[in-house]
Design a protein around this motif. Structure first.
Motif, PDB file in Angstrom:
ATOM      1  N   ILE A 143      -2.780 -14.381 -10.403  1.00  0.00           N
ATOM      2  CA  ILE A 143      -2.057 -13.685  -9.346  1.00  0.00           C
ATOM      3  C   ILE A 143      -1.395 -12.467  -9.972  1.00  0.00           C
ATOM      4  O   ILE A 143      -0.639 -12.593 -10.941  1.00  0.00           O
ATOM      5  CB  ILE A 143      -0.994 -14.594  -8.699  1.00  0.00           C
ATOM      6  N   VAL A 144      -1.680 -11.295  -9.421  1.00  0.00           N
ATOM      7  CA  VAL A 144      -1.131 -10.042  -9.942  1.00  0.00           C
ATOM      8  C   VAL A 144      -0.105  -9.497  -8.954  1.00  0.00           C
ATOM      9  O   VAL A 144      -0.095  -9.880  -7.787  1.00  0.00           O
ATOM     10  CB  VAL A 144      -2.253  -9.010 -10.201  1.00  0.00           C
ATOM     11  N   PRO A 145       0.764  -8.577  -9.379  1.00  0.00           N
ATOM     12  CA  PRO A 145       1.740  -7.992  -8.454  1.00  0.00           C
ATOM     13  C   PRO A 145       1.065  -7.274  -7.281  1.00  0.00           C
ATOM     14  O   PRO A 145      -0.033  -6.732  -7.408  1.00  0.00           O
ATOM     15  CB  PRO A 145       2.517  -7.001  -9.327  1.00  0.00           C
ATOM     16  N   ASP A 146       1.760  -7.268  -6.129  1.00  0.00           N
ATOM     17  CA  ASP A 146       1.203  -6.665  -4.907  1.00  0.00           C
ATOM     18  C   ASP A 146       0.944  -5.166  -5.027  1.00  0.00           C
ATOM     19  O   ASP A 146       0.108  -4.631  -4.321  1.00  0.00           O
ATOM     20  CB  ASP A 146       2.137  -6.909  -3.725  1.00  0.00           C
ATOM     21  N   MET A 147       1.669  -4.499  -5.909  1.00  0.00           N
ATOM     22  CA  MET A 147       1.513  -3.041  -6.000  1.00  0.00           C
ATOM     23  C   MET A 147       0.106  -2.644  -6.455  1.00  0.00           C
ATOM     24  O   MET A 147      -0.323  -1.527  -6.228  1.00  0.00           O
ATOM     25  CB  MET A 147       2.553  -2.442  -6.934  1.00  0.00           C
ATOM     26  N   PHE A 148      -0.642  -3.564  -7.049  1.00  0.00           N
ATOM     27  CA  PHE A 148      -1.983  -3.234  -7.529  1.00  0.00           C
ATOM     28  C   PHE A 148      -3.021  -3.222  -6.418  1.00  0.00           C
ATOM     29  O   PHE A 148      -4.160  -2.830  -6.652  1.00  0.00           O
ATOM     30  CB  PHE A 148      -2.395  -4.179  -8.653  1.00  0.00           C
ATOM     31  N   LYS A 149      -2.661  -3.634  -5.207  1.00  0.00           N
ATOM     32  CA  LYS A 149      -3.640  -3.554  -4.119  1.00  0.00           C
ATOM     33  C   LYS A 149      -3.883  -2.106  -3.689  1.00  0.00           C
ATOM     34  O   LYS A 149      -4.840  -1.822  -2.989  1.00  0.00           O
ATOM     35  CB  LYS A 149      -3.220  -4.411  -2.928  1.00  0.00           C
ATOM     36  N   HIS A 150      -3.023  -1.184  -4.129  1.00  0.00           N
ATOM     37  CA  HIS A 150      -3.195   0.243  -3.848  1.00  0.00           C
ATOM     38  C   HIS A 150      -3.773   0.985  -5.054  1.00  0.00           C
ATOM     39  O   HIS A 150      -3.661   2.193  -5.153  1.00  0.00           O
ATOM     40  CB  HIS A 150      -1.864   0.870  -3.443  1.00  0.00           C
ATOM     41  N   SER A 151      -4.388   0.257  -5.953  1.00  0.00           N
ATOM     42  CA  SER A 151      -4.946   0.836  -7.168  1.00  0.00           C
ATOM     43  C   SER A 151      -6.090   1.796  -6.832  1.00  0.00           C
ATOM     44  O   SER A 151      -6.858   1.561  -5.903  1.00  0.00           O
ATOM     45  CB  SER A 151      -5.454  -0.294  -8.059  1.00  0.00           C
ATOM     46  N   PRO A 152      -6.229   2.893  -7.587  1.00  0.00           N
ATOM     47  CA  PRO A 152      -7.297   3.865  -7.307  1.00  0.00           C
ATOM     48  C   PRO A 152      -8.708   3.280  -7.383  1.00  0.00           C
ATOM     49  O   PRO A 152      -9.598   3.740  -6.692  1.00  0.00           O
ATOM     50  CB  PRO A 152      -7.110   4.923  -8.401  1.00  0.00           C
ATOM     51  N   MET A 153      -8.900   2.240  -8.196  1.00  0.00           N
ATOM     52  CA  MET A 153     -10.253   1.680  -8.308  1.00  0.00           C
ATOM     53  C   MET A 153     -10.697   1.055  -6.999  1.00  0.00           C
ATOM     54  O   MET A 153     -11.871   1.055  -6.674  1.00  0.00           O
ATOM     55  CB  MET A 153     -10.330   0.672  -9.448  1.00  0.00           C
ATOM     56  N   PHE A 154      -9.755   0.516  -6.211  1.00  0.00           N
ATOM     57  CA  PHE A 154     -10.123  -0.072  -4.923  1.00  0.00           C
ATOM     58  C   PHE A 154     -10.492   1.013  -3.918  1.00  0.00           C
ATOM     59  O   PHE A 154     -11.314   0.785  -3.038  1.00  0.00           O
ATOM     60  CB  PHE A 154      -8.989  -0.927  -4.379  1.00  0.00           C
ATOM     61  N   LYS A 155      -9.922   2.196  -4.052  1.00  0.00           N
ATOM     62  CA  LYS A 155     -10.316   3.301  -3.172  1.00  0.00           C
ATOM     63  C   LYS A 155     -11.768   3.686  -3.426  1.00  0.00           C
ATOM     64  O   LYS A 155     -12.517   3.968  -2.499  1.00  0.00           O
ATOM     65  CB  LYS A 155      -9.387   4.497  -3.389  1.00  0.00           C
ATOM     66  N   ARG A 156     -12.166   3.683  -4.698  1.00  0.00           N
ATOM     67  CA  ARG A 156     -13.568   3.999  -5.029  1.00  0.00           C
ATOM     68  C   ARG A 156     -14.495   2.919  -4.484  1.00  0.00           C
ATOM     69  O   ARG A 156     -15.562   3.207  -3.959  1.00  0.00           O
ATOM     70  CB  ARG A 156     -13.726   4.142  -6.535  1.00  0.00           C
ATOM     71  N   VAL A 157     -14.079   1.663  -4.616  1.00  0.00           N
ATOM     72  CA  VAL A 157     -14.901   0.563  -4.123  1.00  0.00           C
ATOM     73  C   VAL A 157     -15.044   0.651  -2.613  1.00  0.00           C
ATOM     74  O   VAL A 157     -16.125   0.476  -2.054  1.00  0.00           O
ATOM     75  CB  VAL A 157     -14.305  -0.796  -4.547  1.00  0.00           C
ATOM     76  N   ARG A 158     -13.929   0.935  -1.909  1.00  0.00           N
ATOM     77  CA  ARG A 158     -13.980   1.076  -0.443  1.00  0.00           C
ATOM     78  C   ARG A 158     -14.891   2.221  -0.038  1.00  0.00           C
ATOM     79  O   ARG A 158     -15.648   2.119   0.921  1.00  0.00           O
ATOM     80  CB  ARG A 158     -12.574   1.296   0.104  1.00  0.00           C
TER      81      ARG A 158
END
Length: 160
Positions: free
Chosen positions: A108-123
């Protein structure tokens, strides 16, 4: 966030090196480079979470909560200032723990990582794939309608 475990097969067999003309050491370097390039999003996220507080559950049910000091591509982690919750509910404190990646059920990681730039690339990649799939479906539907129009006789022409 549930971790995705990616297994890499690293062959140390030397029988193929004679035929290919490539030394065994050079082949190892090439295979290692391929492994580093092919790490997935969960492993990248794990590296990004270093120096933050995480909770890690093992396959045997123990929980480790502490500061992630180091993470490896094999999901091996080193955690400091660790609060261990055993399966029976007892808690204890340890200065540091090294956990083998194959024993980890999830992290379980902190919630702030759900806005990580790598997820924007994946999306963005997923969105591009979805658009391509929709175009492909539209083309197939159009082709099917055109095919049906050619094979079925026109009712206006049948009345004459």
């Amino acid at each position: 966030i549930y971790g995705l475990i990616i297994f890499f097969f690293f062959s140390s067999r030397r029988r193929h090196t004679r035929c290919s003309g490539v030394s065994w050491a050079r082949r190892c370097v090439q295979e290692t480079a391929l492994i580093k390039m092919s790490i997935g999003v969960p492993i990248k996220l794990l590296h990004e979470v270093e120096k933050h507080w995480i909770t890690c559950e093992l396959k045997n049910g123990e929980l480790f909560r502490g500061l992630l000091e180091q993470a490896e591509d094999t999901m091996n982690v080193r955690i400091t200032n660790v609060q261990v919750t055993h399966r029976d509910g007892k808690t204890s404190w340890l200065d540091q723990v090294y956990i083998r990646g194959s024993q980890i059920r999830y992290i379980i990681v902190p919630d702030m990582f759900k806005h990580s730039p790598m997820f924007k690339r994946v999306r963005a990649q997923a969105k591009g794939k979805n658009v391509a799939m929709m175009r492909e479906k539209a083309v197939k539907a159009r082709d099917q309608v055109m095919h049906n129009m050619k094979t079925k006789p026109n009712p206006a022409q049948q009345q004459k």
